[in-house]
Design a protein around this motif. Structure first.
Motif, PDB file in Angstrom:
ATOM      1  N   ALA A  56      32.677  41.210  37.313  1.00  0.00           N
ATOM      2  CA  ALA A  56      31.606  40.248  36.779  1.00  0.00           C
ATOM      3  C   ALA A  56      31.154  39.709  38.029  1.00  0.00           C
ATOM      4  N   VAL A  57      32.120  39.547  39.226  1.00  0.00           N
ATOM      5  CA  VAL A  57      31.786  38.867  40.532  1.00  0.00           C
ATOM      6  C   VAL A  57      30.559  39.730  41.145  1.00  0.00           C
ATOM      7  N   SER A  58      30.511  40.904  40.836  1.00  0.00           N
ATOM      8  CA  SER A  58      29.200  41.567  41.543  1.00  0.00           C
ATOM      9  C   SER A  58      27.850  41.402  40.926  1.00  0.00           C
ATOM     10  N   ASN A  59      27.835  40.595  39.609  1.00  0.00           N
ATOM     11  CA  ASN A  59      26.651  40.240  38.981  1.00  0.00           C
ATOM     12  C   ASN A  59      25.667  39.262  39.649  1.00  0.00           C
ATOM     13  N   ASN A  60      24.580  39.646  40.024  1.00  0.00           N
ATOM     14  CA  ASN A  60      23.813  38.597  40.836  1.00  0.00           C
ATOM     15  C   ASN A  60      23.632  37.262  40.319  1.00  0.00           C
ATOM     16  N   ASP A  61      23.710  37.297  38.913  1.00  0.00           N
ATOM     17  CA  ASP A  61      23.578  35.960  38.164  1.00  0.00           C
ATOM     18  C   ASP A  61      24.620  34.959  38.140  1.00  0.00           C
ATOM     19  N   VAL A  62      25.700  35.505  38.705  1.00  0.00           N
ATOM     20  CA  VAL A  62      26.850  34.552  38.939  1.00  0.00           C
ATOM     21  C   VAL A  62      27.460  34.469  40.366  1.00  0.00           C
ATOM     22  N   ARG A  63      26.909  35.387  41.278  1.00  0.00           N
ATOM     23  CA  ARG A  63      27.503  35.599  42.554  1.00  0.00           C
ATOM     24  C   ARG A  63      27.637  34.205  43.196  1.00  0.00           C
ATOM     25  N   ASP A  64      26.619  33.408  43.171  1.00  0.00           N
ATOM     26  CA  ASP A  64      26.576  31.945  43.980  1.00  0.00           C
ATOM     27  C   ASP A  64      27.774  30.983  43.575  1.00  0.00           C
ATOM     28  N   GLY A  65      28.239  31.252  42.166  1.00  0.00           N
ATOM     29  CA  GLY A  65      29.147  30.326  41.733  1.00  0.00           C
ATOM     30  C   GLY A  65      30.633  30.719  41.749  1.00  0.00           C
ATOM     31  N   VAL A  66      30.781  32.039  42.296  1.00  0.00           N
ATOM     32  CA  VAL A  66      32.050  32.694  42.025  1.00  0.00           C
ATOM     33  C   VAL A  66      33.100  32.052  43.048  1.00  0.00           C
ATOM     34  N   LYS A  67      32.585  31.576  44.209  1.00  0.00           N
ATOM     35  CA  LYS A  67      33.465  30.820  45.226  1.00  0.00           C
ATOM     36  C   LYS A  67      33.974  29.727  44.722  1.00  0.00           C
ATOM     37  N   ASP A  68      33.571  29.023  43.423  1.00  0.00           N
ATOM     38  CA  ASP A  68      34.370  28.013  42.675  1.00  0.00           C
ATOM     39  C   ASP A  68      35.416  28.219  41.707  1.00  0.00           C
ATOM     40  N   VAL A  69      35.516  29.688  41.459  1.00  0.00           N
ATOM     41  CA  VAL A  69      36.552  30.237  40.525  1.00  0.00           C
ATOM     42  C   VAL A  69      37.822  30.507  41.127  1.00  0.00           C
ATOM     43  N   GLY A  70      38.869  30.020  40.761  1.00  0.00           N
ATOM     44  CA  GLY A  70      40.150  30.298  41.064  1.00  0.00           C
ATOM     45  C   GLY A  70      41.137  30.919  39.965  1.00  0.00           C
ATOM     46  N   ARG A  71      42.140  31.458  40.104  1.00  0.00           N
ATOM     47  CA  ARG A  71      43.205  31.748  39.223  1.00  0.00           C
ATOM     48  C   ARG A  71      44.030  30.565  38.960  1.00  0.00           C
ATOM     49  N   LEU A  72      44.364  30.220  37.690  1.00  0.00           N
ATOM     50  CA  LEU A  72      44.848  29.083  37.417  1.00  0.00           C
ATOM     51  C   LEU A  72      46.548  29.422  37.046  1.00  0.00           C
ATOM     52  N   ALA A  73      46.661  30.563  36.563  1.00  0.00           N
ATOM     53  CA  ALA A  73      48.025  30.919  36.270  1.00  0.00           C
ATOM     54  C   ALA A  73      48.090  32.800  35.796  1.00  0.00           C
ATOM     55  N   SER A  74      49.250  33.003  36.198  1.00  0.00           N
ATOM     56  CA  SER A  74      49.499  34.452  35.712  1.00  0.00           C
ATOM     57  C   SER A  74      50.439  34.212  34.586  1.00  0.00           C
ATOM     58  N   TYR A  75      50.400  34.802  33.532  1.00  0.00           N
ATOM     59  CA  TYR A  75      51.341  34.572  32.344  1.00  0.00           C
ATOM     60  C   TYR A  75      52.010  35.649  31.588  1.00  0.00           C
ATOM     61  N   ARG A  76      51.684  36.817  31.892  1.00  0.00           N
ATOM     62  CA  ARG A  76      52.172  37.899  31.137  1.00  0.00           C
ATOM     63  C   ARG A  76      51.732  39.318  31.649  1.00  0.00           C
ATOM     64  N   VAL A  77      52.744  40.309  31.919  1.00  0.00           N
ATOM     65  CA  VAL A  77      52.629  41.448  32.359  1.00  0.00           C
ATOM     66  C   VAL A  77      52.486  42.623  31.268  1.00  0.00           C
ATOM     67  N   CYS A  78      51.597  43.486  31.112  1.00  0.00           N
ATOM     68  CA  CYS A  78      51.618  44.620  30.115  1.00  0.00           C
ATOM     69  C   CYS A  78      51.246  45.653  30.596  1.00  0.00           C
ATOM     70  N   TYR A  79      51.894  46.806  30.065  1.00  0.00           N
ATOM     71  CA  TYR A  79      51.620  48.048  30.419  1.00  0.00           C
ATOM     72  C   TYR A  79      50.446  48.796  29.366  1.00  0.00           C
ATOM     73  N   LEU A  80      49.706  49.552  29.714  1.00  0.00           N
ATOM     74  CA  LEU A  80      48.629  50.057  28.987  1.00  0.00           C
ATOM     75  C   LEU A  80      48.788  51.613  28.803  1.00  0.00           C
ATOM     76  N   TYR A  81      48.345  52.005  27.459  1.00  0.00           N
ATOM     77  CA  TYR A  81      48.673  53.296  27.093  1.00  0.00           C
ATOM     78  C   TYR A  81      47.218  53.783  26.250  1.00  0.00           C
ATOM     79  N   PHE A  82      47.349  55.174  25.810  1.00  0.00           N
ATOM     80  CA  PHE A  82      46.605  55.827  24.922  1.00  0.00           C
ATOM     81  C   PHE A  82      47.025  55.355  23.729  1.00  0.00           C
ATOM     82  N   ALA A  83      46.261  54.810  22.593  1.00  0.00           N
ATOM     83  CA  ALA A  83      46.506  54.548  21.333  1.00  0.00           C
ATOM     84  C   ALA A  83      46.061  55.522  20.452  1.00  0.00           C
TER      85      ALA A  83
END
Length: 288
Positions: free
Chosen positions: A200-227
């Motif tokens: 999403a950061v690579s989208n020109n429409d939002v690139r200028d504002g990305v510098k103001d975005v930060g990670r607030l928290a990491s809350y869960r680890v998940c493994y991904l599968y074929f379903a």
């Protein structure tokens, strides 16, 4: 003694019977037009990479290539369905015969509804927000209770946020909509992975504002599968799991990741966790 039935009654009765029989006939013809599922019926793979290539990410190309390789190695026939909105693809896999969705979060609620092969990846669930908007440093419970939280519709994240007591969830069809909504103050927080955020950061429409975005928290680890759809034979699931583990052992899994410039370091925590048999039936684990 019963009342004698007039001609109008008889005509009405005849018409009703005809409608009922006709309905059964239509149902029979509809069922007859649907080929029965058999051992030779191909699986339907729901592609990860979008039809519009400009919106795709290398990870999605990797997952599509891995899936084709795995099904060929297992000797199972397949066709491919172009990428759909997540919720639609999930519903088709949940209720349709021989569908395959990937990469998919394995949750307790989904465990008995689908069949699983993997893991094929691992993700950390994060919350992102505007750095100076007052959400940084807040406890997760406060964020869940107060923030407008954006999330992909029908995703495991949406269900989990509800379980954690999130009061104001805004569900959208695609992850790539979330960052623009955050920057336009239509959301306070977004729940998404690092890879979708990077795309999403690579989208020109939002690139200028990305510098103001930060990670607030990491809350869960998940493994991904074929379903796989629940009707999938267990023998096919076993073939796929065995073939995947062979790809791990012979190095083809890492080689394929290198082809798409993804992390293929066998010593990294990410790759080691996928290769570890102890994680082969693990879904998600809370971080706090």
């Amino acid at each position: 003694m019963g009342q004698k039935k007039g001609p109008l009654f008889c005509l009405t009765k005849w018409m009703c019977c005809g409608l009922v029989l006709g309905a059964f006939g239509i149902g029979d013809r509809a069922r007859a037009g649907t080929p029965p599922v058999s051992a030779t019926t191909p699986y339907i793979l729901h592609q990860s990479y979008p039809k519009n290539g400009e919106e795709g990410r290398p990870e999605q190309l990797f997952f599509d290539a891995l899936t084709r390789l795995l099904f060929k190695k297992a000797g199972l026939r397949f066709t491919e369905q172009v990428q759909q909105p997540w919720k639609r693809a999930y519903q088709e896999t949940l209720y349709g015969p021989r569908h395959v969705l990937y990469p998919t979060t394995r949750t307790a609620a989904r465990e008995d509804q689908l069949k699983w092969v993997g893991p094929i990846s691992r993700t950390v669930w994060n919350l992102y927000g505007i750095k100076n908007a007052g959400w940084a440093g807040r406890k997760l419970g406060d964020i869940f209770a107060s923030a407008r939280i954006g999330v992909a519709m029908g995703s495991a994240r949406e269900d989990y946020l509800k379980l954690r007591g999130a009061k104001n969830i805004v569900a959208v069809q695609h992850d790539d909509q979330l960052l623009a909504m955050l920057l336009s103050d239509r959301l306070d927080v977004v729940a998404m992975g690092a890879a979708p955020l990077g795309a999403a950061v690579s989208n020109n429409d939002v690139r200028d504002g990305v510098k103001d975005v930060g990670r607030l928290a990491s809350y869960r680890v998940c493994y991904l599968y074929f379903a796989l759809s629940k009707d999938s034979p267990q023998s096919d699931v076993a073939k796929l799991q065995t073939s995947l583990e062979e790809l791990y052992r012979d190095g083809q899994f890492l080689e394929l990741r290198r082809d798409f410039s993804l992390n293929a370091d066998p010593e990294s925590d990410f790759i080691s966790s996928l290769h570890d048999p102890a994680n082969h039936n693990v879904g998600c684990v809370d971080m706090n």
